[in-house]
Design a protein around this motif. Structure first.
Motif, PDB file in Angstrom:
ATOM      1  N   ALA A  28       0.832  -1.205   0.000  1.00 23.83           N
ATOM      2  CA  ALA A  28       0.000   0.000   0.000  1.00 23.83           C
ATOM      3  C   ALA A  28       0.867   1.255   0.000  1.00 23.83           C
ATOM      4  O   ALA A  28       0.511   2.262  -0.611  1.00 23.83           O
ATOM      5  N   CYS A  29       2.003   1.217   0.696  1.00 24.64           N
ATOM      6  CA  CYS A  29       2.902   2.369   0.724  1.00 24.64           C
ATOM      7  C   CYS A  29       3.748   2.457  -0.544  1.00 24.64           C
ATOM      8  O   CYS A  29       4.109   3.545  -0.981  1.00 24.64           O
ATOM      9  N   ALA A  30       4.068   1.311  -1.119  1.00 24.18           N
ATOM     10  CA  ALA A  30       4.941   1.282  -2.294  1.00 24.18           C
ATOM     11  C   ALA A  30       4.225   1.743  -3.560  1.00 24.18           C
ATOM     12  O   ALA A  30       4.861   2.208  -4.498  1.00 24.18           O
ATOM     13  N   THR A  31       2.908   1.614  -3.572  1.00 22.50           N
ATOM     14  CA  THR A  31       2.149   2.007  -4.756  1.00 22.50           C
ATOM     15  C   THR A  31       1.368   3.279  -4.457  1.00 22.50           C
ATOM     16  O   THR A  31       0.666   3.365  -3.462  1.00 22.50           O
ATOM     17  N   ALA A  55      -6.142   6.164   2.585  1.00 24.27           N
ATOM     18  CA  ALA A  55      -4.839   5.522   2.810  1.00 24.27           C
ATOM     19  C   ALA A  55      -4.957   4.464   3.903  1.00 24.27           C
ATOM     20  O   ALA A  55      -4.380   3.373   3.792  1.00 24.27           O
ATOM     21  N   ALA A  56      -5.695   4.765   4.949  1.00 23.50           N
ATOM     22  CA  ALA A  56      -5.918   3.777   6.012  1.00 23.50           C
ATOM     23  C   ALA A  56      -6.688   2.578   5.452  1.00 23.50           C
ATOM     24  O   ALA A  56      -6.334   1.423   5.718  1.00 23.50           O
ATOM     25  N   ALA A  57      -7.713   2.846   4.668  1.00 24.03           N
ATOM     26  CA  ALA A  57      -8.511   1.768   4.084  1.00 24.03           C
ATOM     27  C   ALA A  57      -7.666   0.886   3.158  1.00 24.03           C
ATOM     28  O   ALA A  57      -7.831  -0.340   3.146  1.00 24.03           O
ATOM     29  N   ARG A  58      -6.752   1.487   2.418  1.00 21.52           N
ATOM     30  CA  ARG A  58      -5.892   0.724   1.501  1.00 21.52           C
ATOM     31  C   ARG A  58      -4.969  -0.232   2.259  1.00 21.52           C
ATOM     32  O   ARG A  58      -4.509  -1.221   1.699  1.00 21.52           O
ATOM     33  N   THR A  75     -13.225  -2.364   5.845  1.00 18.30           N
ATOM     34  CA  THR A  75     -13.637  -3.420   6.756  1.00 18.30           C
ATOM     35  C   THR A  75     -12.972  -3.344   8.124  1.00 18.30           C
ATOM     36  O   THR A  75     -13.519  -3.841   9.096  1.00 18.30           O
ATOM     37  N   ASP A  76     -11.799  -2.732   8.216  1.00 21.86           N
ATOM     38  CA  ASP A  76     -11.060  -2.793   9.485  1.00 21.86           C
ATOM     39  C   ASP A  76     -10.220  -1.545   9.748  1.00 21.86           C
ATOM     40  O   ASP A  76      -9.006  -1.627   9.882  1.00 21.86           O
ATOM     41  N   VAL A  77     -10.871  -0.388   9.801  1.00 18.38           N
ATOM     42  CA  VAL A  77     -10.178   0.850  10.119  1.00 18.38           C
ATOM     43  C   VAL A  77     -10.843   1.467  11.342  1.00 18.38           C
ATOM     44  O   VAL A  77     -12.068   1.580  11.398  1.00 18.38           O
ATOM     45  N   HIS A  78     -10.031   1.824  12.308  1.00 20.66           N
ATOM     46  CA  HIS A  78     -10.528   2.421  13.547  1.00 20.66           C
ATOM     47  C   HIS A  78     -10.035   3.846  13.662  1.00 20.66           C
ATOM     48  O   HIS A  78      -9.050   4.231  13.033  1.00 20.66           O
ATOM     49  N   VAL A  79     -10.704   4.632  14.492  1.00 21.71           N
ATOM     50  CA  VAL A  79     -10.363   6.029  14.702  1.00 21.71           C
ATOM     51  C   VAL A  79     -10.118   6.247  16.186  1.00 21.71           C
ATOM     52  O   VAL A  79     -10.916   5.815  17.021  1.00 21.71           O
ATOM     53  N   VAL A  80      -8.997   6.909  16.501  1.00 23.42           N
ATOM     54  CA  VAL A  80      -8.674   7.256  17.883  1.00 23.42           C
ATOM     55  C   VAL A  80      -8.553   8.769  17.967  1.00 23.42           C
ATOM     56  O   VAL A  80      -7.765   9.377  17.240  1.00 23.42           O
TER      57      VAL A  80
END
Length: 161
Positions: free
Chosen positions: A89-92, A127-130, A154-159
């Motif tokens: 995800a970071c490389a692309t 970016a978090a979702a990716r 499907t799996d991103v949380h917020v703090v």
């Protein structure tokens, strides 16, 4: 990867630069997770100003973070005994579909009252979702959640910081 990918928004960087206790404690605790904290280039640009104290504070924070695809940034993944894994995800970089998803999120997000669409916040959410499994550290959880609702990862949380 077992640990969530930490993602910082502009508010988190400001809180770190201001040495806010909660932000500093969270950042310190993330120094050992496999994936360094993710700071998107536009997030850094929103905060960076040529003021010595700010430059000093942010430079220290960035040593523990990665700015994807920035040549002089630390790699996304920390070294392990087996070598250094890669983060796809970071490389692309983002493609046209990603930018369209951001535009859709900007147009459909039910933002809190008196808030205006913010492309950088929407890009942070995407970016978090990716990354698949991530946690966004933010001072504007309502904004970020509004974009995540549209993006439906499907799996991103917020703090909140």
């Amino acid at each position: 990867m077992s640990a969530r990918v930490p993602v910082y928004d502009t508010g988190m960087l400001i809180a770190l630069a201001d040495r806010k206790a909660k932000a500093v404690a969270l950042h310190e605790g993330l120094r050992t997770v496999p994936h360094r904290a993710l700071v998107l280039g536009p997030v850094l640009a929103q905060v960076w100003r040529p003021q010595p104290a700010l430059v000093h504070a942010l430079s220290g924070v960035l040593k523990d973070c990665t700015v994807p695809q920035a040549r002089t940034s630390a790699p996304p993944m920390r070294e392990t005994k087996a070598g250094r894994p890669e983060c796809l995800a970071c490389a692309t970089g983002p493609d046209l579909a990603d930018w369209r998803r951001i535009g859709t999120a900007l147009g459909r997000a039910a933002l809190p009252t008196k808030k205006r669409p913010d492309v950088v916040d929407a890009w942070v959410a995407l970016a978090a979702a990716r990354h698949g499994s991530a946690v966004i550290f933010t001072t504007d959880p309502g904004d970020i959640r509004a974009y995540l609702t549209v993006l439906a990862p499907t799996d991103v949380h917020v703090v909140a910081v």
